[in-house]
Design an enzyme around this catalytic site. Structure first.
Site, PDB file in Angstrom:
ATOM      1  N   LYS A  67       0.831  -1.211   0.000  1.00 36.82           N
ATOM      2  CA  LYS A  67       0.000   0.000   0.000  1.00 36.82           C
ATOM      3  C   LYS A  67       0.866   1.262   0.000  1.00 36.82           C
ATOM      4  O   LYS A  67       0.583   2.210  -0.723  1.00 36.82           O
ATOM      5  CB  LYS A  67      -0.918   0.026   1.239  1.00 36.82           C
ATOM      6  CG  LYS A  67      -1.860  -1.176   1.355  1.00 36.82           C
ATOM      7  CD  LYS A  67      -2.817  -1.035   2.523  1.00 36.82           C
ATOM      8  CE  LYS A  67      -2.156  -1.013   3.892  1.00 36.82           C
ATOM      9  NZ  LYS A  67      -1.537  -2.312   4.282  1.00 36.82           N
ATOM     10  N   ARG A  78      -9.515   0.587   9.134  1.00 41.23           N
ATOM     11  CA  ARG A  78      -9.006  -0.737   9.461  1.00 41.23           C
ATOM     12  C   ARG A  78      -9.976  -1.547  10.304  1.00 41.23           C
ATOM     13  O   ARG A  78      -9.659  -2.660  10.699  1.00 41.23           O
ATOM     14  CB  ARG A  78      -7.713  -0.577  10.245  1.00 41.23           C
ATOM     15  CG  ARG A  78      -6.454  -0.999   9.478  1.00 41.23           C
ATOM     16  CD  ARG A  78      -5.311  -0.668  10.392  1.00 41.23           C
ATOM     17  NE  ARG A  78      -4.084  -1.325  10.144  1.00 41.23           N
ATOM     18  CZ  ARG A  78      -3.029  -0.734   9.596  1.00 41.23           C
ATOM     19  NH1 ARG A  78      -3.110   0.471   9.098  1.00 41.23           N
ATOM     20  NH2 ARG A  78      -1.882  -1.376   9.530  1.00 41.23           N
ATOM     21  N   ARG A 130      11.854  -5.953   5.194  1.00 37.49           N
ATOM     22  CA  ARG A 130      11.637  -4.529   4.920  1.00 37.49           C
ATOM     23  C   ARG A 130      12.569  -3.658   5.763  1.00 37.49           C
ATOM     24  O   ARG A 130      12.791  -3.917   6.943  1.00 37.49           O
ATOM     25  CB  ARG A 130      10.177  -4.179   5.240  1.00 37.49           C
ATOM     26  CG  ARG A 130       9.854  -2.717   5.000  1.00 37.49           C
ATOM     27  CD  ARG A 130       8.392  -2.489   4.826  1.00 37.49           C
ATOM     28  NE  ARG A 130       7.621  -2.667   6.035  1.00 37.49           N
ATOM     29  CZ  ARG A 130       6.302  -2.507   6.079  1.00 37.49           C
ATOM     30  NH1 ARG A 130       5.631  -2.207   4.985  1.00 37.49           N
ATOM     31  NH2 ARG A 130       5.644  -2.666   7.204  1.00 37.49           N
ATOM     32  N   ARG A 141      11.529  -1.588  11.248  1.00 33.29           N
ATOM     33  CA  ARG A 141      10.459  -1.128  12.131  1.00 33.29           C
ATOM     34  C   ARG A 141      10.270  -2.122  13.267  1.00 33.29           C
ATOM     35  O   ARG A 141      10.350  -3.320  13.069  1.00 33.29           O
ATOM     36  CB  ARG A 141       9.153  -1.009  11.337  1.00 33.29           C
ATOM     37  CG  ARG A 141       9.071   0.228  10.503  1.00 33.29           C
ATOM     38  CD  ARG A 141       7.936   0.217   9.508  1.00 33.29           C
ATOM     39  NE  ARG A 141       6.661  -0.230  10.042  1.00 33.29           N
ATOM     40  CZ  ARG A 141       5.519  -0.192   9.349  1.00 33.29           C
ATOM     41  NH1 ARG A 141       5.522   0.280   8.104  1.00 33.29           N
ATOM     42  NH2 ARG A 141       4.401  -0.611   9.874  1.00 33.29           N
ATOM     43  N   ARG A 172       0.098  -8.585  13.816  1.00 34.00           N
ATOM     44  CA  ARG A 172      -0.503  -7.680  12.814  1.00 34.00           C
ATOM     45  C   ARG A 172      -1.331  -8.471  11.804  1.00 34.00           C
ATOM     46  O   ARG A 172      -2.409  -8.033  11.408  1.00 34.00           O
ATOM     47  CB  ARG A 172       0.593  -6.889  12.105  1.00 34.00           C
ATOM     48  CG  ARG A 172       1.194  -5.834  13.017  1.00 34.00           C
ATOM     49  CD  ARG A 172       2.494  -5.325  12.466  1.00 34.00           C
ATOM     50  NE  ARG A 172       2.333  -4.497  11.297  1.00 34.00           N
ATOM     51  CZ  ARG A 172       3.285  -4.294  10.398  1.00 34.00           C
ATOM     52  NH1 ARG A 172       4.453  -4.893  10.516  1.00 34.00           N
ATOM     53  NH2 ARG A 172       3.074  -3.486   9.382  1.00 34.00           N
TER      54      ARG A 172
END
Ligand code: AMP
Length: 218
Positions: A13, A88, A127, A160, A171
């Protein structure tokens, strides 16, 4: 133009949002990025959000809703905006509908980026994000020219806190339990545009452009 970028964490996204924003000249409102900026700056909002985020849990609806309400009333959103990471929950989607309705704004579409779970875990665990400008990389798929250094601004790349294995699991679980049901909400309203995002960023962007209006028509 008003589009919602939807999909599980790691679906792309943020990457696609940056490309769409550049192409159409509208801002991307990423609730996650706003929270991360607030955590980094040590603001009261950041202090509240930090614990939820590092555990991979959702921040309470009333906090997120107020943040989005304030942001979309800023002048740069007058010609449209992209929502990345919001809504969300069904509750957030319902509140957004009322909020936009009162402002006379309609959602043009919801781009749902679909990616299998194994691929999501690979993407999230590899990531790396620039601590200065927020640009994202992947240690295998999109590595920076120099390891640990942002190509764009020279900032240090970091992982992160919520891209650690335990938080990733939470998550993905939060997504399935609380966020995936929002898809039905938008499907019922005829707004859902499904995009197979098991592909490279360029290939996904081509699919995105195929469902968006031509830039000149916006
Ligand atoms: P993201 O960058 O979109 O993956 O968001 C990172 C984290 O910010 C999430 O795991 C949540 O803790 C928090 N967050 C972002 N957007 C929302 C939202 N709409 N509702 C609740 N929490 C959110």
């Amino acid at each position: 133009m008003v589009y919602v970028l939807f999909g599980p964490p790691g679906a792309g996204k943020g990457t696609q949002g940056a490309r769409i924003a550049a192409q159409y000249g509208v801002p991307t409102i990423s609730t996650g990025a706003i929270f991360r900026d607030n955590v980094a700056a040590g603001t009261p909002l950041g202090l509240v959000a930090k614990d939820y985020m590092s555990r991979g849990q959702l921040v309470p609806d009333e906090i997120v809703v107020q943040l989005v309400k304030d942001r979309i009333s800023e002048p740069d959103c007058a010609a449209g905006f992209l929502l990345d990471g919001f809504p969300r929950t069904i509750n957030q989607a319902e509140i957004l509908e009322v909020m936009l309705g009162e402002a006379g704004i309609a959602i043009d579409g919801v781009l749902d980026f679909e990616v299998g779970e194994d691929e999501l875990v690979k993407r999230l665990s590899g990531r790396r994000t620039c601590s200065k400008c927020g640009a994202t990389y992947h240690i295998v798929a999109v590595p920076p020219r120099q390891a640990g250094v942002c190509d764009q601004c020279g900032g240090a790349l970091e992982q992160r806190a919520d891209d650690m294995p335990e938080a990733i699991r939470t998550r993905l679980h939060e997504y399935q339990a609380k966020t995936a049901p929002v898809l039905a909400f938008y499907r019922e309203r005829g707004l859902l545009r499904e995009i197979d995002a098991n592909a490279s960023p360029d290939e996904i962007f081509a699919k995105v452009l195929a469902v968006l209006p031509t830039a000149a028509a916006v």
